[in-house]
Motif scaffolding. Structure first.
Motif, PDB file in Angstrom:
ATOM      1  N   PRO A  58      68.430  10.841  11.657  1.00  0.00           N
ATOM      2  CA  PRO A  58      67.818  12.181  11.635  1.00  0.00           C
ATOM      3  C   PRO A  58      66.916  12.349  10.422  1.00  0.00           C
ATOM      4  N   PRO A  59      65.743  12.969  10.588  1.00  0.00           N
ATOM      5  CA  PRO A  59      64.830  13.192   9.463  1.00  0.00           C
ATOM      6  C   PRO A  59      65.242  14.420   8.657  1.00  0.00           C
ATOM      7  N   SER A  60      64.643  14.566   7.488  1.00  0.00           N
ATOM      8  CA  SER A  60      64.901  15.744   6.662  1.00  0.00           C
ATOM      9  C   SER A  60      64.121  16.939   7.202  1.00  0.00           C
ATOM     10  N   ASP A  61      64.569  18.125   6.833  1.00  0.00           N
ATOM     11  CA  ASP A  61      63.844  19.346   7.212  1.00  0.00           C
ATOM     12  C   ASP A  61      62.438  19.340   6.633  1.00  0.00           C
ATOM     13  N   GLU A  62      62.305  18.831   5.411  1.00  0.00           N
ATOM     14  CA  GLU A  62      60.976  18.785   4.787  1.00  0.00           C
ATOM     15  C   GLU A  62      60.030  17.906   5.576  1.00  0.00           C
ATOM     16  N   ALA A  63      60.506  16.722   5.991  1.00  0.00           N
ATOM     17  CA  ALA A  63      59.650  15.828   6.765  1.00  0.00           C
ATOM     18  C   ALA A  63      59.209  16.478   8.067  1.00  0.00           C
ATOM     19  N   LEU A  64      60.124  17.148   8.735  1.00  0.00           N
ATOM     20  CA  LEU A  64      59.775  17.812   9.997  1.00  0.00           C
ATOM     21  C   LEU A  64      58.754  18.922   9.784  1.00  0.00           C
ATOM     22  N   ARG A  65      58.870  19.604   8.665  1.00  0.00           N
ATOM     23  CA  ARG A  65      57.951  20.710   8.407  1.00  0.00           C
ATOM     24  C   ARG A  65      56.535  20.213   8.121  1.00  0.00           C
TER      25      ARG A  65
END
Length: 350
Positions: A58-65
């Motif tokens: 799973p990616p980080s929230d920052e990466a997704l943003r």
């Protein structure tokens, strides 16, 4: 192109690995910043990521943003959530060599370009293969066992049936004759081994280090001739369980099997049977069907097996130099519309 025509093109760098050796160092950030082509900007994700694998975590929230506005993404593979969030993604460069987890159907069907880091791991993995082969050729497995028992015994080394050999005594079969396979062949042939490569398209020629190459249809004929069999090919529908029970049964009694490709390339249970029954000399295994390898696996307890936890490509002092040489060159190529290095054939799987 990004949604706003006049906005800088965005590269997202998602390489803050939890493992220090795999985390982009400050000097690497400076190199990327200094090499930024005109019209681009870079966002370095500060949230930690996992370097193991090629995109399955799973990616980080920052990466997704931040990937929502990115044209290019540089990370350890590509997860499906990042792909889905990256609505304007056009190019992904993976710091990993394998791409299996990144080739989900939506990615394969898309026009997003994927490049990987195959080749930059060649030298450390070649040294790993050489070291593993020497472990069995020079009888280090006997030495380790004797040391544990404080036993001085030359018999395994000097008896009439001693398996001790030199590398130059060996015929080596390397399955996979690309950049990795060629690096392995160069290392072994430098010490006199005679190396044959197996490649999907032998008409492409004979890479350095090999005496000759053959197609996959010749594998069964080549296996019984080789003292060393190295699996260095990607995992695809055509290569899964390439070394199955029937083919393991065809191996010589002094054969050494090395797997630095993917765990799915061989039948681990059949290999364990052959090792326990003494039908082959040994196995050097860095990759497994399921990782981490379960504590209940028989392989842990077999003296003829040398196991490592998927670390054959580790090179703390040289990895990032090689990686950034490749990435920065490819970034310039992509920006100028030139052909990319290490472009993955998404339908072929490598």
């Amino acid at each position: 192109m990004p949604e706003a025509a006049n906005a800088p093109r965005l590269l997202v760098v998602d390489l803050a690995a939890t493992s220090r050796n795999w985390s982009l160092p400050e000097e690497g950030r400076r190199r990327i910043a200094a090499a930024t082509p005109r019209g681009w900007r870079v966002h370095f994700v500060s949230a930690p990521t996992v370097s193991d694998g090629d995109g399955g975590r799973p990616p980080s929230d920052e990466a997704l943003r931040v990937v929502a506005g990115a044209e290019a993404y540089f990370g350890f593979g590509l997860s499906q959530p990042v792909f889905e969030a990256g609505r304007v993604l056009r190019w992904v460069h993976s710091a990993a060599a394998g791409v299996g987890a990144a080739l989900f159907p939506e990615m394969v069907a898309s026009d997003v370009l994927l490049t990987n880091s195959a080749g930059i791991y060649g030298e450390p993995i070649a040294e790993y293969v050489l070291g593993g082969v020497l472990h069995f050729l020079r009888g280090f497995d006997f030495a380790v066992e004797q040391q544990q028992g404080a036993k001085w015994d030359k018999a395994p080394f000097v008896s009439d049936d001693s398996p001790v050999r030199e590398v130059g005594d060996c015929d080596v079969l390397v399955v996979g004759a690309g950049g990795l396979g060629s690096a392995i062949a160069r290392a072994l042939s430098a010490l006199g081994a005679r190396c044959v490569g197996v490649r999907r398209r032998p008409e492409l020629g004979v890479p350095e280090g090999f005496e000759r190459v053959v197609g996959p249809d010749a594998l069964d004929a080549e296996l019984p001739r080789a003292q060393v069999i190295v699996l260095a090919t990607p995992s695809t529908s055509e290569t899964r369980e390439l070394l199955d029970r029937e083919r393991i049964a065809r191996l010589r009694s002094d054969a050494i099997v090395v797997n630095v490709g993917r765990g799915s390339l061989l039948d681990e249970e059949s290999l364990a049977d052959a090792l326990e029954e003494g039908r082959i000399r040994g196995a050097v295994l860095d990759v497994f069907r399921e990782e981490p390898l379960a504590a209940t696996s028989r392989l842990w307890r077999i003296r003829r097996a040398l196991l490592t936890p998927h670390v054959s490509g580790v090179s703390p002092l040289r990895y990032w130099g090689r990686q950034l040489d490749l990435f920065i060159d490819n970034w310039a190529r992509y920006s100028e519309g030139r052909p990319l290095r290490n472009l993955v054939d998404k339908r072929a799987g490598y």
